[in-house]
Design a protein around this motif. Structure first.
Motif, PDB file in Angstrom:
ATOM      1  N   ALA A  17       1.040  -1.993   0.329  1.00  0.00           N
ATOM      2  CA  ALA A  17      -0.119   0.087   0.088  1.00  0.00           C
ATOM      3  C   ALA A  17       0.607   0.967   0.420  1.00  0.00           C
ATOM      4  O   ALA A  17       0.825   2.214  -1.309  1.00  0.00           O
ATOM      5  N   GLN A  18       1.831   1.048   0.437  1.00  0.00           N
ATOM      6  CA  GLN A  18       2.455   2.367   0.759  1.00  0.00           C
ATOM      7  C   GLN A  18       3.211   2.392  -0.542  1.00  0.00           C
ATOM      8  O   GLN A  18       3.655   4.187  -0.813  1.00  0.00           O
ATOM      9  N   LEU A  19       3.972   1.553  -1.182  1.00  0.00           N
ATOM     10  CA  LEU A  19       4.284   2.137  -2.410  1.00  0.00           C
ATOM     11  C   LEU A  19       4.183   2.559  -3.145  1.00  0.00           C
ATOM     12  O   LEU A  19       4.327   3.201  -4.047  1.00  0.00           O
ATOM     13  N   MET A  20       2.292   1.917  -3.396  1.00  0.00           N
ATOM     14  CA  MET A  20       1.050   2.528  -4.223  1.00  0.00           C
ATOM     15  C   MET A  20       0.803   3.394  -4.228  1.00  0.00           C
ATOM     16  O   MET A  20       0.728   3.836  -5.201  1.00  0.00           O
ATOM     17  N   LEU A  21       0.532   4.203  -2.943  1.00  0.00           N
ATOM     18  CA  LEU A  21       0.934   5.741  -2.389  1.00  0.00           C
ATOM     19  C   LEU A  21       1.726   6.587  -3.144  1.00  0.00           C
ATOM     20  O   LEU A  21       1.162   7.139  -3.298  1.00  0.00           O
ATOM     21  N   LYS A  22       3.114   5.974  -2.502  1.00  0.00           N
ATOM     22  CA  LYS A  22       3.820   7.081  -2.679  1.00  0.00           C
ATOM     23  C   LYS A  22       3.761   6.838  -4.800  1.00  0.00           C
ATOM     24  O   LYS A  22       4.475   8.064  -5.701  1.00  0.00           O
ATOM     25  N   TYR A  23       4.034   5.975  -5.876  1.00  0.00           N
ATOM     26  CA  TYR A  23       4.072   6.027  -6.877  1.00  0.00           C
ATOM     27  C   TYR A  23       2.587   6.552  -7.929  1.00  0.00           C
ATOM     28  O   TYR A  23       2.665   7.732  -8.938  1.00  0.00           O
ATOM     29  N   GLY A  24       1.373   6.974  -7.038  1.00  0.00           N
ATOM     30  CA  GLY A  24       0.825   7.096  -7.545  1.00  0.00           C
ATOM     31  C   GLY A  24       0.048   9.118  -6.917  1.00  0.00           C
ATOM     32  O   GLY A  24       0.262   9.555  -7.947  1.00  0.00           O
ATOM     33  N   MET A  25       1.184   9.333  -5.545  1.00  0.00           N
ATOM     34  CA  MET A  25       1.612  10.790  -5.347  1.00  0.00           C
ATOM     35  C   MET A  25       3.075  11.570  -6.550  1.00  0.00           C
ATOM     36  O   MET A  25       2.894  12.500  -7.327  1.00  0.00           O
ATOM     37  N   ALA A  89      11.850  -0.292   2.326  1.00  0.00           N
ATOM     38  CA  ALA A  89      13.111   0.416   1.560  1.00  0.00           C
ATOM     39  C   ALA A  89      13.903  -0.464   1.110  1.00  0.00           C
ATOM     40  O   ALA A  89      14.304   0.238   0.177  1.00  0.00           O
ATOM     41  N   ILE A  90      13.762  -1.365   0.662  1.00  0.00           N
ATOM     42  CA  ILE A  90      14.409  -2.558  -0.525  1.00  0.00           C
ATOM     43  C   ILE A  90      13.578  -2.854  -1.719  1.00  0.00           C
ATOM     44  O   ILE A  90      14.296  -2.379  -2.664  1.00  0.00           O
ATOM     45  N   PHE A  91      11.763  -2.739  -1.724  1.00  0.00           N
ATOM     46  CA  PHE A  91      11.322  -2.196  -2.587  1.00  0.00           C
ATOM     47  C   PHE A  91      11.816  -0.565  -3.582  1.00  0.00           C
ATOM     48  O   PHE A  91      11.876  -0.795  -4.483  1.00  0.00           O
ATOM     49  N   ALA A  92      11.814   0.084  -2.444  1.00  0.00           N
ATOM     50  CA  ALA A  92      11.805   1.646  -3.046  1.00  0.00           C
ATOM     51  C   ALA A  92      13.122   2.040  -3.385  1.00  0.00           C
ATOM     52  O   ALA A  92      13.796   2.530  -4.556  1.00  0.00           O
ATOM     53  N   TYR A  93      14.004   1.349  -3.008  1.00  0.00           N
ATOM     54  CA  TYR A  93      15.193   1.349  -3.124  1.00  0.00           C
ATOM     55  C   TYR A  93      15.314   0.838  -4.845  1.00  0.00           C
ATOM     56  O   TYR A  93      15.869   1.093  -6.425  1.00  0.00           O
ATOM     57  N   PHE A  94      14.438  -0.734  -5.358  1.00  0.00           N
ATOM     58  CA  PHE A  94      14.925  -1.355  -6.732  1.00  0.00           C
ATOM     59  C   PHE A  94      13.624  -0.473  -7.713  1.00  0.00           C
ATOM     60  O   PHE A  94      13.375  -0.488  -8.950  1.00  0.00           O
ATOM     61  N   VAL A  95      12.144  -0.085  -7.377  1.00  0.00           N
ATOM     62  CA  VAL A  95      11.580   0.850  -7.693  1.00  0.00           C
ATOM     63  C   VAL A  95      11.725   1.597  -7.931  1.00  0.00           C
ATOM     64  O   VAL A  95      11.466   2.527  -9.210  1.00  0.00           O
ATOM     65  N   ASN A 101      21.769   3.389   2.163  1.00  0.00           N
ATOM     66  CA  ASN A 101      23.158   3.071   2.471  1.00  0.00           C
ATOM     67  C   ASN A 101      23.031   2.638   3.579  1.00  0.00           C
ATOM     68  O   ASN A 101      22.790   1.967   3.882  1.00  0.00           O
ATOM     69  N   ALA A 102      25.129   2.693   4.421  1.00  0.00           N
ATOM     70  CA  ALA A 102      25.080   1.745   5.528  1.00  0.00           C
ATOM     71  C   ALA A 102      24.260   2.159   6.120  1.00  0.00           C
ATOM     72  O   ALA A 102      24.291   0.651   7.253  1.00  0.00           O
ATOM     73  N   TRP A 103      23.836   2.959   6.743  1.00  0.00           N
ATOM     74  CA  TRP A 103      23.121   3.883   7.327  1.00  0.00           C
ATOM     75  C   TRP A 103      21.738   2.480   7.282  1.00  0.00           C
ATOM     76  O   TRP A 103      21.100   2.581   8.502  1.00  0.00           O
ATOM     77  N   ARG A 104      21.182   2.773   6.436  1.00  0.00           N
ATOM     78  CA  ARG A 104      19.751   2.438   6.344  1.00  0.00           C
ATOM     79  C   ARG A 104      20.517   0.667   6.379  1.00  0.00           C
ATOM     80  O   ARG A 104      18.954   0.330   6.776  1.00  0.00           O
ATOM     81  N   ILE A 105      20.878   0.662   6.098  1.00  0.00           N
ATOM     82  CA  ILE A 105      20.801  -1.579   5.573  1.00  0.00           C
ATOM     83  C   ILE A 105      21.381  -1.068   7.220  1.00  0.00           C
ATOM     84  O   ILE A 105      20.581  -2.928   7.191  1.00  0.00           O
ATOM     85  N   ALA A 106      22.030  -0.966   7.894  1.00  0.00           N
ATOM     86  CA  ALA A 106      22.143  -1.342   9.485  1.00  0.00           C
ATOM     87  C   ALA A 106      20.818  -0.738  10.097  1.00  0.00           C
ATOM     88  O   ALA A 106      20.639  -2.015  10.422  1.00  0.00           O
ATOM     89  N   GLY A 107      20.204  -0.187   9.858  1.00  0.00           N
ATOM     90  CA  GLY A 107      18.992   0.121  10.382  1.00  0.00           C
ATOM     91  C   GLY A 107      18.101  -1.131  10.091  1.00  0.00           C
ATOM     92  O   GLY A 107      17.461  -1.828  10.963  1.00  0.00           O
ATOM     93  N   ILE A 108      17.982  -1.827   8.729  1.00  0.00           N
ATOM     94  CA  ILE A 108      17.549  -3.100   8.280  1.00  0.00           C
ATOM     95  C   ILE A 108      17.934  -3.768   9.176  1.00  0.00           C
ATOM     96  O   ILE A 108      16.990  -4.843   9.404  1.00  0.00           O
ATOM     97  N   GLY A 109      18.656  -4.291   9.731  1.00  0.00           N
ATOM     98  CA  GLY A 109      18.982  -4.876  10.535  1.00  0.00           C
ATOM     99  C   GLY A 109      19.341  -5.566  11.478  1.00  0.00           C
ATOM    100  O   GLY A 109      18.955  -5.887  11.987  1.00  0.00           O
ATOM    101  N   PHE A 110      19.162  -3.936  12.340  1.00  0.00           N
ATOM    102  CA  PHE A 110      18.738  -4.109  13.901  1.00  0.00           C
ATOM    103  C   PHE A 110      16.998  -4.738  13.887  1.00  0.00           C
ATOM    104  O   PHE A 110      16.460  -5.020  14.792  1.00  0.00           O
ATOM    105  N   ILE A 111      16.198  -3.406  13.154  1.00  0.00           N
ATOM    106  CA  ILE A 111      15.190  -4.300  12.603  1.00  0.00           C
ATOM    107  C   ILE A 111      14.534  -5.706  12.439  1.00  0.00           C
ATOM    108  O   ILE A 111      13.610  -6.058  13.489  1.00  0.00           O
ATOM    109  N   CYS A 112      15.360  -6.294  11.541  1.00  0.00           N
ATOM    110  CA  CYS A 112      15.177  -7.669  11.195  1.00  0.00           C
ATOM    111  C   CYS A 112      15.495  -8.658  12.609  1.00  0.00           C
ATOM    112  O   CYS A 112      15.012  -9.133  13.271  1.00  0.00           O
ATOM    113  N   LEU A 113      17.048  -8.297  13.006  1.00  0.00           N
ATOM    114  CA  LEU A 113      17.111  -8.948  14.665  1.00  0.00           C
ATOM    115  C   LEU A 113      16.315  -8.347  15.497  1.00  0.00           C
ATOM    116  O   LEU A 113      16.173  -9.343  16.211  1.00  0.00           O
TER     117      LEU A 113
END
Length: 144
Positions: A17-25, A89-95, A101-113
């Motif tokens: 839903a977030q990705l669709m809203l972003k694309y729509g905007m 974050a991952i889909f926004a990177y590709f789409v 960046n490294a900070w976001r990847i680190a944050g993603i790692g902490f969220i997953c952990l």
């Protein structure tokens, strides 16, 4: 862990839903309310196809979340929603070619952990024969 499929469905529909809203905007271009009735402008935004579909998917996500909340503790289910940040974050990177960046990847790692640690709390209850509320479980519930 019995309701993990519903929890992950909630997460993925929330992210979609977030990705669709972003694309729509993005497809609407820069917003300007100058010389336009604000109510008409909001209706134009809400009923643009990607925005409307994104809102519909978000409603599905919320319905799924309500179902999950009827089955498991809020303190167990809610933290899983942070996985939507990871998916977005991952889909926004590709789409959308957004920065990952490294900070976001680190944050993603902490969220997953953190999510893994929370998921383990469910196993500890199953091992001692109680559900997340501390109520005794039947044998059939412990094997699932």
């Amino acid at each position: 862990m019995k309701y993990i499929v519903f929890i992950l469905f909630t997460v993925m529909t929330n992210a979609a839903a977030q990705l669709m809203l972003k694309y729509g905007m993005m497809s609407l271009g820069p917003l300007s309310f100058a010389g336009v009735n604000p109510v008409l402008k909001i209706l134009q935004i809400v009923f643009s196809p990607w925005i409307f579909f994104g809102l519909c998917v978000f409603v599905i996500s919320m319905a799924s979340h309500l179902y999950v909340l009827s089955k498991v503790d809020l303190s167990f289910a809610y933290p899983f929603l942070s996985l939507a940040y990871v998916a977005v974050a991952i889909f926004a990177y590709f789409v959308f070619r957004e920065d990952l960046n490294a900070w976001r990847i680190a944050g993603i790692g902490f969220i997953c952990l953190g999510t893994i640690l929370i998921a383990q709390s469910d196993r500890s209850h199953a091992a001692d024969g109680t559900d997340l509320a501390g109520n005794p479980m039947h044998k059939s519930e412990m094997s699932q």
